[in-house]
Design a protein around this motif. Structure first.
Motif, PDB file in Angstrom:
ATOM      1  N   ASP A  97       0.878  -1.184   0.000  1.00 46.55           N
ATOM      2  CA  ASP A  97       0.000   0.000   0.000  1.00 46.55           C
ATOM      3  C   ASP A  97       0.912   1.231   0.000  1.00 46.55           C
ATOM      4  OD1 ASP A  97      -2.356   1.470   0.018  1.00 46.55           O
ATOM      5  OD2 ASP A  97      -2.704   1.231   2.175  1.00 46.55           O
ATOM      6  N   PRO A  98       1.757   1.343  -1.041  1.00 49.59           N
ATOM      7  CA  PRO A  98       2.841   2.332  -1.041  1.00 49.59           C
ATOM      8  C   PRO A  98       2.407   3.735  -1.452  1.00 49.59           C
ATOM      9  CG  PRO A  98       2.936   1.071  -3.059  1.00 49.59           C
ATOM     10  CD  PRO A  98       1.794   0.512  -2.240  1.00 49.59           C
ATOM     11  N   PHE A  99       1.660   4.369  -0.587  1.00 45.88           N
ATOM     12  CA  PHE A  99       1.171   5.710  -0.873  1.00 45.88           C
ATOM     13  C   PHE A  99       1.624   6.679   0.216  1.00 45.88           C
ATOM     14  CE2 PHE A  99      -1.754   2.816  -2.996  1.00 45.88           C
ATOM     15  CZ  PHE A  99      -1.680   3.306  -4.288  1.00 45.88           C
ATOM     16  N   LEU A 100       1.625   7.955  -0.139  1.00 46.90           N
ATOM     17  CA  LEU A 100       2.086   9.008   0.766  1.00 46.90           C
ATOM     18  C   LEU A 100       1.385   8.948   2.119  1.00 46.90           C
ATOM     19  CD1 LEU A 100       3.906  11.493   1.075  1.00 46.90           C
ATOM     20  CD2 LEU A 100       2.045  12.862   0.119  1.00 46.90           C
ATOM     21  N   ARG A 101       0.120   8.551   2.140  1.00 44.95           N
ATOM     22  CA  ARG A 101      -0.619   8.491   3.408  1.00 44.95           C
ATOM     23  C   ARG A 101       0.025   7.547   4.421  1.00 44.95           C
ATOM     24  NH1 ARG A 101      -4.149   5.770  -0.257  1.00 44.95           N
ATOM     25  NH2 ARG A 101      -4.129   3.526   0.118  1.00 44.95           N
ATOM     26  N   ASN A 102       0.905   6.656   3.963  1.00 45.84           N
ATOM     27  CA  ASN A 102       1.559   5.698   4.849  1.00 45.84           C
ATOM     28  C   ASN A 102       3.020   6.048   5.140  1.00 45.84           C
ATOM     29  OD1 ASN A 102      -0.715   4.064   5.231  1.00 45.84           O
ATOM     30  ND2 ASN A 102      -0.398   3.132   3.232  1.00 45.84           N
ATOM     31  N   ILE A 103       3.362   7.310   4.899  1.00 39.87           N
ATOM     32  CA  ILE A 103       4.701   7.804   5.234  1.00 39.87           C
ATOM     33  C   ILE A 103       4.554   8.907   6.274  1.00 39.87           C
ATOM     34  CG2 ILE A 103       6.762   8.992   4.373  1.00 39.87           C
ATOM     35  CD1 ILE A 103       6.267   7.704   1.658  1.00 39.87           C
ATOM     36  N   THR A 104       5.379   8.840   7.300  1.00 39.64           N
ATOM     37  CA  THR A 104       5.409   9.886   8.321  1.00 39.64           C
ATOM     38  C   THR A 104       6.826  10.454   8.375  1.00 39.64           C
ATOM     39  OG1 THR A 104       5.943   8.338  10.102  1.00 39.64           O
ATOM     40  CG2 THR A 104       3.601   8.778   9.711  1.00 39.64           C
ATOM     41  N   TYR A 105       6.963  11.554   9.091  1.00 39.02           N
ATOM     42  CA  TYR A 105       8.279  12.181   9.262  1.00 39.02           C
ATOM     43  C   TYR A 105       8.561  12.306  10.745  1.00 39.02           C
ATOM     44  CZ  TYR A 105      12.186  15.374   8.865  1.00 39.02           C
ATOM     45  OH  TYR A 105      13.426  15.949   8.962  1.00 39.02           O
TER      46      TYR A 105
END
Length: 139
Positions: A97-105
């Motif tokens: 599910d490689p979408f921006l919604r699954n990336i945090t900083y």
């Protein structure tokens, strides 16, 4: 607690202590819960430091509690998104599910982190190739 996400598949809340509480529900809730726990423990064993750590699980309530992996990322190039997710593969996991919604900083060390592993696929070991990823809508 502060509610972050409330969908048919999960409710995610962040406690005042910063811990993330994810309750699985809906289609294949138990399987998705078990997969995410298994994947996160696998990644921790392999030394992956840019994913949440499992702090607690409650299999009866389908509740997963992890540490907080940072704040939402609003903008990132598609190429950079692909690079962030590709960093999982040396650890034996494909996110699915490689979408921006699954990336945090994570501010404390300036690191992009990845969350939400319920559909992830193992690339090696006894669970290799097993995926809970839903098929595309046209199939």
């Amino acid at each position: 607690m502060h509610e972050v996400k409330d969908t048919r598949r999960a409710m995610v809340r962040i406690g005042y202590d910063g811990r993330v509480h994810k309750t699985f529900r809906g289609h294949q809730a138990r399987e998705r819960f078990e997969n995410e726990v298994r994947v996160l423990r696998h990644l921790e064993e392999r030394g992956c430091d840019f994913v949440p750590r499992v702090l607690e699980t409650d299999p009866e309530r389908l509740l997963l509690v992890t540490n907080n992996c940072g704040g939402r990322v609003e903008h990132m190039s598609e190429e950079r998104v692909r690079e962030v997710f590709a960093a999982l593969e040396p650890f034996g996991i494909r996110h699915e599910d490689p979408f921006l919604r699954n990336i945090t900083y994570r501010i404390r060390d300036g690191r992009f982190c990845i969350i939400d592993f319920e559909f992830a696929t193992f690339l090696d070991g006894p669970h290799a190739g097993v995926s809970l990823k839903p098929p595309p809508p046209d199939e």
